[in-house]
Design an enzyme around this catalytic site. Structure first.
Site, PDB file in Angstrom:
ATOM      1  N   GLY A 145       0.778  -1.232   0.000  1.00 23.76           N
ATOM      2  CA  GLY A 145       0.000   0.000   0.000  1.00 23.76           C
ATOM      3  C   GLY A 145       0.815   1.291   0.000  1.00 23.76           C
ATOM      4  O   GLY A 145       0.253   2.382   0.042  1.00 23.76           O
ATOM      5  N   ARG A 190       4.470  -6.035  10.857  1.00 27.15           N
ATOM      6  CA  ARG A 190       3.807  -7.288  11.234  1.00 27.15           C
ATOM      7  C   ARG A 190       4.787  -8.163  12.002  1.00 27.15           C
ATOM      8  O   ARG A 190       5.847  -8.501  11.483  1.00 27.15           O
ATOM      9  CB  ARG A 190       3.287  -7.987   9.980  1.00 27.15           C
ATOM     10  CG  ARG A 190       2.416  -9.181  10.285  1.00 27.15           C
ATOM     11  CD  ARG A 190       1.590  -9.594   9.084  1.00 27.15           C
ATOM     12  NE  ARG A 190       2.444  -9.892   7.950  1.00 27.15           N
ATOM     13  CZ  ARG A 190       2.140  -9.624   6.679  1.00 27.15           C
ATOM     14  NH1 ARG A 190       1.012  -9.054   6.368  1.00 27.15           N
ATOM     15  NH2 ARG A 190       2.970  -9.953   5.718  1.00 27.15           N
TER      16      ARG A 190
HETATM   17  N1  LIG Z   1      -8.945  -0.627  -8.243  1.00 27.86           N
HETATM   18  C1  LIG Z   1      -9.249  -0.897  -6.968  1.00 27.86           C
HETATM   19  N2  LIG Z   1     -10.535  -0.844  -6.537  1.00 27.86           N
HETATM   20  C2  LIG Z   1     -10.849  -1.085  -5.237  1.00 27.86           C
HETATM   21  N3  LIG Z   1      -9.956  -1.405  -4.291  1.00 27.86           N
HETATM   22  C3  LIG Z   1      -8.661  -1.485  -4.642  1.00 27.86           C
HETATM   23  C4  LIG Z   1      -8.244  -1.236  -5.991  1.00 27.86           C
HETATM   24  N4  LIG Z   1      -6.909  -1.397  -6.049  1.00 27.86           N
HETATM   25  C5  LIG Z   1      -6.519  -1.726  -4.795  1.00 27.86           C
HETATM   26  N5  LIG Z   1      -7.553  -1.792  -3.947  1.00 27.86           N
HETATM   27  C6  LIG Z   1      -7.498  -2.155  -2.508  1.00 27.86           C
HETATM   28  O1  LIG Z   1      -6.188  -1.914  -2.021  1.00 27.86           O
HETATM   29  C7  LIG Z   1      -5.543  -3.140  -1.658  1.00 27.86           C
HETATM   30  C8  LIG Z   1      -4.063  -3.096  -1.998  1.00 27.86           C
HETATM   31  O2  LIG Z   1      -3.912  -2.925  -3.401  1.00 27.86           O
HETATM   32  P1  LIG Z   1      -2.791  -3.695  -4.223  1.00 27.86           P
HETATM   33  O3  LIG Z   1      -2.897  -5.132  -3.946  1.00 27.86           O
HETATM   34  O4  LIG Z   1      -2.856  -3.262  -5.627  1.00 27.86           O
HETATM   35  O5  LIG Z   1      -1.504  -3.033  -3.569  1.00 27.86           O
HETATM   36  P2  LIG Z   1      -0.221  -3.626  -2.909  1.00 27.86           P
HETATM   37  O6  LIG Z   1       0.539  -2.449  -2.443  1.00 27.86           O
HETATM   38  O7  LIG Z   1       0.425  -4.532  -3.862  1.00 27.86           O
HETATM   39  O8  LIG Z   1      -0.706  -4.410  -1.680  1.00 27.86           O
HETATM   40  P3  LIG Z   1      -0.095  -5.785  -1.143  1.00 27.86           P
HETATM   41  O9  LIG Z   1       1.383  -5.690  -1.301  1.00 27.86           O
HETATM   42  O10 LIG Z   1      -0.545  -5.758   0.313  1.00 27.86           O
HETATM   43  O11 LIG Z   1      -0.756  -6.849  -1.938  1.00 27.86           O
HETATM   44  C9  LIG Z   1      -6.333  -4.224  -2.402  1.00 27.86           C
HETATM   45  O12 LIG Z   1      -6.173  -5.479  -1.778  1.00 27.86           O
HETATM   46  C10 LIG Z   1      -7.739  -3.642  -2.334  1.00 27.86           C
HETATM   47  O13 LIG Z   1      -8.303  -3.860  -1.060  1.00 27.86           O
END
Ligand SMILES: Nc1ncnc2c1ncn2[C@@H]1O[C@H](COP(=O)(O)OP(=O)(O)OP(=O)(O)O)[C@@H](O)[C@H]1O
Ligand SMILES: [Mg+2]
Length: 388
Positions: free
Chosen positions: A161, A360
Site C-alpha cells: 500500500g 507485522r
Molecule cells: N482498483 C481498486 N478498486 C478497489 N480497491 C482497490 C483497488 N486497487 C486496490 N484496492 C485495494 O487496495 C488493496 C491493496 O492494493 P494492491 O494489492 O494493488 O496493492 P499492494 O501495495 O500490492 O498491496 P499488497 O502488497 O498488500 O498486496 C487491495 O487489496 C484492495 O483492497
C-alpha cells in the site's frame, strides 16, 4: 526423487532471496525434506535466516552482490521472496543456467504493475478495473477524469500500500500525486485505476509445475492501509464467481509459467471477477493454510519447486489475524495472554529482530471444523489479547 542432507556434496540447495515470515515457513518445509537452505536478506537475523542452514546479509538491490552469493552457493533453486530485488541479477543468473522460481520473467512482470496489468488485460484478455498509466501531473488529471472518481492511484512499483491513495474528486489529486511520488520504489510512472466497489476480495492460491495445477479454497481478506489484517478460508462464493476465479488464476499462472505457488488477488462483485495482481510466491493472506490444509501454501510451494505431486486435502475452516507492532524497538517483546493458547488456536511469532510501528510481528490462527465465520470471529478475539 532422491533426498540428501544439508551441507553434503549431493545436497539439494534452495536459496531464498528475501527472508521474512513467509520465507521462514518455506525454509521449515524445505528443511523437513533434508534440503539445504540458504537465506539471504538485507538485514541480519531475518526470520528465515534463523532457521536456515546458512545465511547471507547483502544489499538486495545490488546486482553484483546477488550474483556473487548465487555463483558461490550454486543453489538448485532460487526463490525470490520479496519484490525489492535487483531483477537484472535474476535474468543473468537464469542465463547462466540457474533455476529461478517461477522464472525471471515472471518475477519481472509481477514486480511492476504496468507489466503485469498489460500482460493480464491486453495479452491474456483477463477482466481488470479500467486503468491508465501516467508520468506527469497533467496526465494524472486527464486520466482521472477519463476513468472517473473515485479512482485509485499507485506507483507502478510499490507494495504493502505504499504511495497508494484513493482520489474521491479532482481536489484530491495533488495529494495523491505527492503521496505516490514520495513512496519508495519506482514512482516515475503511476497507474490510475477505476475503483471497484467489490463485494469482497480474495486470494486464490494456485500451485503449478510442469505436471499439475491445483487451487486452494479461496481466501477472503480485509486490508487496512494497504496491508492485510484478517483473512479466512474458505471464502463463501457463488459457484459462478468461483469458477471464473479459477479460470483467471489458471490463465495468469500458465501465462507466467514455471514452478511454484502464486497468490492471485481478485475482486468479486456479484458474479463478476476482476483480476487485481499476483504474487509469484506464497501470499501473506495464505498463512491460514498452515492450519486448514494437509499441505500448506509453503509445503505446496516446495513440492511445486521440486516437481513433486501437488495433491492435498482440506481439514476445515480457518482464519488469521495479523499482529502489528505499536512500538519502535531493537528488543521487541510481544505480550500474548495465556488465554490465546486454546485448543483451536495456533500462534506464530515471527522473531523479527526489530519492530517499528505497523510492522507485522506475529499472527494468530484459529481453526473451526465447519465455519470460517466462527474462525474469523475467534481470530479477531485472539488478536485483542496481543500487545507490545
Ligand atoms: N482498483 C481498486 N478498486 C478497489 N480497491 C482497490 C483497488 N486497487 C486496490 N484496492 C485495494 O487496495 C488493496 C491493496 O492494493 P494492491 O494489492 O494493488 O496493492 P499492494 O501495495 O500490492 O498491496 P499488497 O502488497 O498488500 O498486496 C487491495 O487489496 C484492495 O483492497
Ligand atoms: Mg495486493
Amino acid at each position: 526423487m532422491k533426498f540428501s542432507a544439508p551441507l553434503k556434496s549431493d545436497s539439494i540447495k534452495v536459496m531464498l532471496l528475501g527472508s521474512g515470515e513467509l520465507g521462514k515457513e518455506v525454509i521449515i518445509e524445505a528443511q523437513r525434506l533434508g534440503i539445504e537452505t540458504i537465506a539471504v536478506d538485507s538485514y541480519n537475523n531475518a526470520p528465515a535466516q534463523l532457521v536456515a542452514s546458512k545465511s547471507y546479509t547483502i544489499n538486495m538491490k545490488n546486482k553484483d552482490e546477488i550474483l556473487d552469493v548465487i555463483r558461490r552457493e550454486k543453489p538448485d533453486f532460487i526463490l525470490p521472496e520479496v519484490e525489492a530485488i535487483n531483477i537484472d541479477a535474476l535474468f543473468t543468473a537464469e542465463e547462466e543456467g540457474f533455476h529461478i522460481i517461477p522464472n525471471a520473467d515472471a518475477v519481472n512482470k509481477t514486480m511492476n504493475r504496468k507489466n503485469i496489468r498489460e500482460f493480464a488485460a491486453v495479452d491474456l484478455n483477463i477482466p481488470t478495473s479500467k486503468y491508465e498509466f501516467v508520468s506527469t501531473y497533467e496526465a494524472l488529471e486527464k486520466s482521472a477524469n477519463n476513468i472517473g472518481f473515485p479512482c485509485v492511484i499507485k506507483p507502478v512499483m510499490s507494495s504493502s500500500g505504499h504511495g497508494q491513495s484513493i482520489a474521491k474528486s479532482a481536489e484530491d489529486l495533488p495529494n495523491s500525486w505527492e503521496l505516490a511520488k514520495e513512496a519508495r520504489g519506482d514512482a516515475s510512472e503511476l497507474i490510475v485505476e477505476e475503483f471497484i466497489k467489490f463485494d469482497y476480495e480474495i486470494t486464490l492460491l494456485t500451485a503449478r509445475n510442469e505436471n499439475q495445477t491445483v487451487f486452494c479454497e479461496p481466501i477472503g481478506h480485509i486490508q487496512q492501509d494497504g496491508d492485510y489484517i484478517f483473512s479466512w478460508q474458505p471464502m463463501n462464493m457463488s459457484e459462478i464467481a468461483k469458477e471464473k476465479s479459477k479460470q483467471i488464476a489458471k490463465k495468469i499462472t500458465d501465462g507466467l509459467g514455471g514452478r511454484g505457488i502464486f497468490g492471485v488477488e481478485l475482486f468479486v462483485k456479484g458474479d463478476e471477477v476482476y483480476f487485481s495482481e499476483v504474487s509469484p510466491r506464497p501470499h501473506d493472506t495464505g498463512m491460514v493454510t498452515m492450519i486448514t490444509q494437509s499441505q500448506s501454501e509453503f509445503a505446496l510451494h516446495i513440492r511445486a519447486v521440486l516437481g513433486l505431486p501437488l495433491n492435498f486435502i482440506d481439514y476445515g475452516a480457518g482464519a488469521s489475524a495479523a499482529y502489528k507492532a505499536k512500538n519502535d524497538t531493537f528488543n521487541p517483546l510481544i505480550n500474548i495472554k495465556d488465554e490465546v493458547f486454546t485448543d483451536t488456536s495456533y500462534i506464530r511469532v515471527f522473531g523479527k529482530p526489530q519492530s517499528h510501528e505497523g510492522r507485522r510481528m506475529a499472527v494468530a490462527l484459529s481453526f473451526d471444523k465447519n465455519s470460517s465465520e466462527k474462525a474469523l470471529e475467534q481470530a479477531k478475539k485472539l488478536i485483542q489479547n496481543f500487545s507490545d
